[in-house]
Design an enzyme around this catalytic site. Structure first.
Site, PDB file in Angstrom:
ATOM      1  N   GLU A 176       0.881  -1.158   0.000  1.00  0.00           N
ATOM      2  CA  GLU A 176       0.000   0.000   0.000  1.00  0.00           C
ATOM      3  C   GLU A 176       0.921   1.211   0.000  1.00  0.00           C
ATOM      4  OE1 GLU A 176      -2.277   0.823   3.532  1.00  0.00           O
ATOM      5  OE2 GLU A 176      -3.549   2.260   2.494  1.00  0.00           O
ATOM      6  N   ARG A 225       5.644 -12.889   9.473  1.00  0.00           N
ATOM      7  CA  ARG A 225       6.356 -11.654   9.175  1.00  0.00           C
ATOM      8  C   ARG A 225       7.651 -11.583   9.961  1.00  0.00           C
ATOM      9  NH1 ARG A 225       2.302  -7.620  10.492  1.00  0.00           N
ATOM     10  NH2 ARG A 225       3.640  -6.395   9.150  1.00  0.00           N
ATOM     11  N   LYS A 253       4.403   0.514   9.887  1.00  0.00           N
ATOM     12  CA  LYS A 253       4.459   1.784   9.160  1.00  0.00           C
ATOM     13  C   LYS A 253       3.858   2.903  10.002  1.00  0.00           C
ATOM     14  CE  LYS A 253       3.142   0.073   4.950  1.00  0.00           C
ATOM     15  NZ  LYS A 253       2.716   0.171   3.535  1.00  0.00           N
TER      16      LYS A 253
END
Length: 557
Positions: A34, A258, A268
């Site tokens: 994104e 992850r 983020k």
RNA sequence: UGACGGAUGGUGUAAUGGCAACACUGCAGAUUUUGGUUCUGCCUUUCUAGGUUCGAGUCCUAGUCCGUCAACCA
């Protein structure tokens, strides 16, 4: 590596699919960021995985921006993401955007409405949340759940036309409000946002949600293996539900754990806070775990790819020690970095028996790891030098192999010297060290027969280049800042940046280029900072050399 | 007390019913004109309890612990 790791579980799945001729043996992956922030080392793991897997099986990878939320997405991020992926050494087959598919997605939504599988809901966000139930309590049907197909079609068209305000209506899939999986309780497909989009501008005022965009985009592109992180696992039944009901190409989703790195944050949202609230100088601050930060810090693409390979891929939660990243960058930099001498904390050294006004040029090997030593450069040497303040001690402890009154040491690439005297100011600071050199001990032509334990680096005083050196330490004082009570920013390491304003570099550093990697001998690996100018050289320390002496010192105490 | 997933040295990752290994870290030593590199050695491992089997880290059952999910974010 001499020993090969076994295949990871994704390689096994893909190998089996290829062997079974699934999709005609075709492999197409995608990396779907994104554009709402800069890429970090966790994304690097995903990039290496997606691109690496495709390459291994003769396939390709699409870059697809998951840009379905115009409030957070910007073109600046798109550009940085593309730059970072290419810098890492990967090239996508196609550059796509979820927003490319808005018209198609709208049509898919209409199809679901026509099948009686989606409806427009007038409930507020709060009402929808309340009707959703909890993990242990089933939800309630919305009063708008049983609108007719015609009414839904009409309302959805009017949503698109902009007849309603933000939040006034949503489009939901009609699945099962009693489903044990919360994501199946009539999930939202579209919401109204009268917000300009970085690519489509004001063309749309309704935007699809992740769950109604991602899987369909995969399908449109005919992605064979859609690889994401574990938190999307509970979305998979919904991913499959949409594909099944729409009767479109069946991409499959696979999840992996992850990356977590200790002593940093990896979301983020938190990285954005560090930037916006000026705890760091920007997304590319050398202390940031972003790809751009690591690049500015002096990491190489090779070292990051190697890191991704080393940490492996699995489905269990993991926390990788920061030391692994450091190991990878040292390993690569040791092989390629040019050895140079820079004194970070200079103290003057005078060789009393070396003739005044004389300079000789001494050959110095550039990199002992390379076949030919990486070539040689010339180092000016004369009567007055700079050496490291910590390389001289008035009262040395045992096993101190450096300079002290009466002791001898070798000056790298030059001569053995003996300390005869020193000058101290009123405050007890050493201001000058006085030595004599042994002319027969010249590096490469040593006939002195003297053996010394220590070798130290130095810089010729008259030709030294003053420069700035920035030393970095971990950004946080605690292993997992995000897990601490209160604000994660309370745990920032106040000493994560130390600026040395008056380092002295050997003259060859005047020609340092942006991409050059250096080892400042005995001090670590360094590179030129982006803020460096020819008049004012600025170096970043990428990572220290391993230092068994300081460890030993601690254990001696 | 819902659904889904996970558990192998200090940290990661392998072992696909047949000798638990590789890397990082740590510790010792050798080499060294970088207290770097390189080399050698050592420390440390299958969550628990049952079961199947000649044989279980792996299969089965139960439990324990951990993670994710109740955004008009992705």
């Amino acid at each position: 590596m001499s020993t090969e790791k076994g295949p990871n579980f994704l390689e096994e799945i893909i190998a089996e699919d290829v062997n079974n001729g699934k999709h005609g043996g075709r492999v197409l992956t995608r990396f779907p960021p994104e554009p709402n922030g800069y890429l970090h080392i966790g994304h690097a793991k995903s990039i290496c995985l997606n691109f690496g897997l495709a390459k291994k099986f003769g396939g390709t990878t699409n870059l697809r921006f998951d840009d379905t939320n115009p409030e957070k997405e910007e073109t600046e991020y798109v550009e940085s993401i593309k730059r970072d992926i290419q810098w890492l050494g990967f090239q996508w087959a196609n550059e796509f955007y979820a927003s490319d598919y808005f018209e198609q997605l709208y049509e898919y939504a209409r199809q679901l409405i026509q099948k009686g599988l989606a409806y427009v809901d007038d409930s507020s966000a709060e009402e929808i949340a309340a009707m959703k139930g909890t993990p242990t309590e089933s939800g309630k049907n919305s009063p708008f759940r049983d609108r007719t197909v015609e009414e839904n079609l009409d309302l959805f068209a009017r949503m698109r036309k902009g007849e309603f305000k933000d939040g006034e209506k949503v489009l939901r899939a009609k699945i099962d409000m009693a489903a044990a999986n919360m994501h199946l309780r009539d999930p939202l497909m579209y919401r109204i946002k009268h917000t300009a989009h970085h690519r489509t501008g004001d063309e749309w005022c309704i935007y699809p949600m992740y769950d109604f965009a991602h899987g369909q985009s995969d399908s449109i592109e005919r992605i064979t293996h859609s690889i994401c992180t574990l938190e999307f696992e509970v979305h998979r039944p919904l991913y499959e539900w949409f594909i099944e009901k729409l009767e479109i190409f069946a991409s499959h989703q696979y999840e992996f754990a992850r990356l977590n790195l200790n002593f940093t944050v990896m979301s983020k949202r938190r990285l954005l806070q560090l930037v916006q609230e000026k705890f760091v100088s920007g997304w590319d601050d050398p202390r940031m775990p972003t790809i751009s930060g690591l690049r500015r810090r002096g990491f190489t693409p090779e070292s990051i790819r190697r890191f991704a390979e080393m940490i492996g891929v699995a489905r269990r939660e993991n926390v990788i020690d920061f030391g692994v990243l450091e190991f990878c960058v040292r390993e690569h930099l040791n092989a390629i970095a040019k050895r140079v001498m820079v004194v970070l904390d200079p103290v003057k050294l005078v060789i009393t028996n070396y003739p005044e006004g004389t300079t000789e040029n001494l050959p110095a090997e550039n990199n002992p790891e390379l076949e030919d030593g990486g070539g040689v450069r010339e180092l000016p040497f004369s009567r007055e030098l700079w050496i490291e303040r910590e390389d001289f001690k008035l009262n040395p402890e045992k096993k101190y192999f450096r300079l002290a009154p009466g002791l001898m040491v070798r000056l790298k690439h030059a001569y053995i010297i003996k300390c005869d005297d020193y000058v101290m100011d009123d405050n007890g600071n050493i201001t000058e060290i006085r030595c004599t050199y042994i002319p027969e001990s010249k590096s490469g032509h040593d006939t002195s027969g003297i053996h010394v334990k220590g070798t130290i680096h130095w810089v010729n005083k008259s030709t030294a280049v003053p420069c700035e050196v920035r030393l970095y330490d971990r950004l946080f004082r605690v292993e997992n800042p995000a897990a601490e009570e209160g604000d994660f920013k309370d745990h920032i390491n106040p000493h994560s940046l130390e600026i040395i304003a008056n380092a002295m570099a050997e003259p060859s550093l005047r020609n340092a280029a942006a991409d050059d990697k250096f080892q400042f001998m005995r001090k670590g690996y360094f590179c030129l900072d982006t803020a460096s100018t020819p008049d004012r050289l600025v170096f970043n320390r990428t990572v220290q050399l391993k230092d068994s002496w300081s460890k030993q010192k601690v254990s001696l105490e």
